[in-house]
Design an enzyme around this catalytic site. Structure first.
Site, PDB file in Angstrom:
ATOM      1  N   MET A  10       0.840  -1.208   0.000  1.00  0.00           N
ATOM      2  CA  MET A  10       0.000   0.000   0.000  1.00  0.00           C
ATOM      3  C   MET A  10       0.876   1.259   0.000  1.00  0.00           C
ATOM      4  O   MET A  10       0.880   2.004   0.959  1.00  0.00           O
ATOM      5  CB  MET A  10      -0.931  -0.032   1.223  1.00  0.00           C
ATOM      6  N   THR A  83       2.145   1.402   6.064  1.00  0.00           N
ATOM      7  CA  THR A  83       1.392   2.502   5.459  1.00  0.00           C
ATOM      8  C   THR A  83       0.913   3.416   6.569  1.00  0.00           C
ATOM      9  O   THR A  83       0.428   2.935   7.597  1.00  0.00           O
ATOM     10  CB  THR A  83       0.181   1.986   4.657  1.00  0.00           C
ATOM     11  N   ASN A  84       1.070   4.716   6.381  1.00  0.00           N
ATOM     12  CA  ASN A  84       0.540   5.667   7.362  1.00  0.00           C
ATOM     13  C   ASN A  84      -0.980   5.734   7.306  1.00  0.00           C
ATOM     14  O   ASN A  84      -1.665   5.651   8.316  1.00  0.00           O
ATOM     15  CB  ASN A  84       1.116   7.069   7.113  1.00  0.00           C
ATOM     16  N   THR A  85      -1.518   5.868   6.085  1.00  0.00           N
ATOM     17  CA  THR A  85      -2.952   6.084   5.933  1.00  0.00           C
ATOM     18  C   THR A  85      -3.779   4.968   6.545  1.00  0.00           C
ATOM     19  O   THR A  85      -4.781   5.214   7.228  1.00  0.00           O
ATOM     20  CB  THR A  85      -3.319   6.244   4.451  1.00  0.00           C
ATOM     21  N   CYS A 194       3.868   9.853   4.870  1.00  0.00           N
ATOM     22  CA  CYS A 194       3.401   8.883   3.880  1.00  0.00           C
ATOM     23  C   CYS A 194       4.643   8.134   3.431  1.00  0.00           C
ATOM     24  O   CYS A 194       5.663   8.764   3.092  1.00  0.00           O
ATOM     25  CB  CYS A 194       2.717   9.582   2.704  1.00  0.00           C
ATOM     26  N   THR A 195       4.585   6.825   3.415  1.00  0.00           N
ATOM     27  CA  THR A 195       5.792   6.053   3.142  1.00  0.00           C
ATOM     28  C   THR A 195       6.398   6.375   1.778  1.00  0.00           C
ATOM     29  O   THR A 195       7.615   6.327   1.605  1.00  0.00           O
ATOM     30  CB  THR A 195       5.487   4.546   3.251  1.00  0.00           C
TER      31      THR A 195
END
Length: 228
Positions: A10, A83-85, A194-195
């Protein structure tokens, strides 16, 4: 050495960075031909992105919880949600497994505080910048979190999904991000939340200290794995 579980895909562009960094950091710590004990499970990001856009976060949580259970079954001792989100569904993922989830928000906040800073700008997807699941986690550590204006948020979000997630890194987009960073008022540092942003923005590209969340996440996991 414990086995590090990684739930990625992701996007897979950033998950490749996770895999590289995990192994590089273990080699740096142990030397020689050492590499990490790790398990990587990668989902189809197109399915996840459709759920994000439609606001089907419950469905996304179920999908990632099931995937996390597979990572645990494969022998992981701890889990990185790469994933951050999708830390928006971190609680659902943690509830589905019996191993600890190393939370990206916590590892990032720890690094900011260790640097002696408390007021930071946040770059990420529109979901990460606008919703409370990530900002609130950072703020629970006593940080003040600033986000760009609406137009700048749209620019940052578009570049992530239309370019970085597809492996496209453009100088013009780097310049656009630098302009956004320059408009933060009073930020002491910038969280690359965000990665994929770490594929675009390097420390030398920013006049302020940067906090690359992927590397910080991996550093924390490797520390835990080697501590046993």
């Amino acid at each position: 050495m414990l086995t590090i579980g990684m739930l990625g895909g992701m996007s897979w562009e950033s998950s490749a960075e996770y895999y590289r960094l995990v192994n590089e950091l273990v080699r740096e710590r142990l030397g020689g031909l050492h590499s990490a004990h790790c398990v990587l499970y990668s989902v189809d990001f197109a399915e996840v992105e459709e759920m994000q856009v439609a606001g089907r976060w419950d469905d996304a949580g179920k999908l990632l919880a099931a995937a996390a259970a597979k990572v645990e079954a494969a022998g992981a001792d701890l889990l990185l949600l790469c994933t951050n989100t999708m830390h928006k569904v971190a609680d659902e993922v943690q509830q589905a497994i019996g191993i600890p989830l190393v939370h990206l928000g916590d590892t990032t906040a720890d690094a900011v505080k260790k640097a002696g800073l408390s007021r930071v700008g946040l770059l990420g997807t529109g979901f990460t910048m606008e919703q409370d699941f990530y900002r609130g986690r950072l703020e629970s550590h006593g940080l003040t979190v600033l986000v760009p204006n609406a137009e700048d948020r749209a620019t940052v979000h578009r570049i992530i999904y239309d370019e970085l997630c597809l492996g496209i890194v453009r100088d013009s987009s780097r310049a656009a991000y630098q302009e956004v960073i320059g408009r933060f008022d009073g930020a002491e540092g910038i969280i690359l939340g965000c990665t994929e942003i770490e594929l675009l923005i390097k420390p030398d590209d920013c006049p302020l200290p940067t906090f690359p969340t992927t590397r910080l996440h991996v550093e924390a996991a490797v520390e835990l794995a080697l501590r046993g």
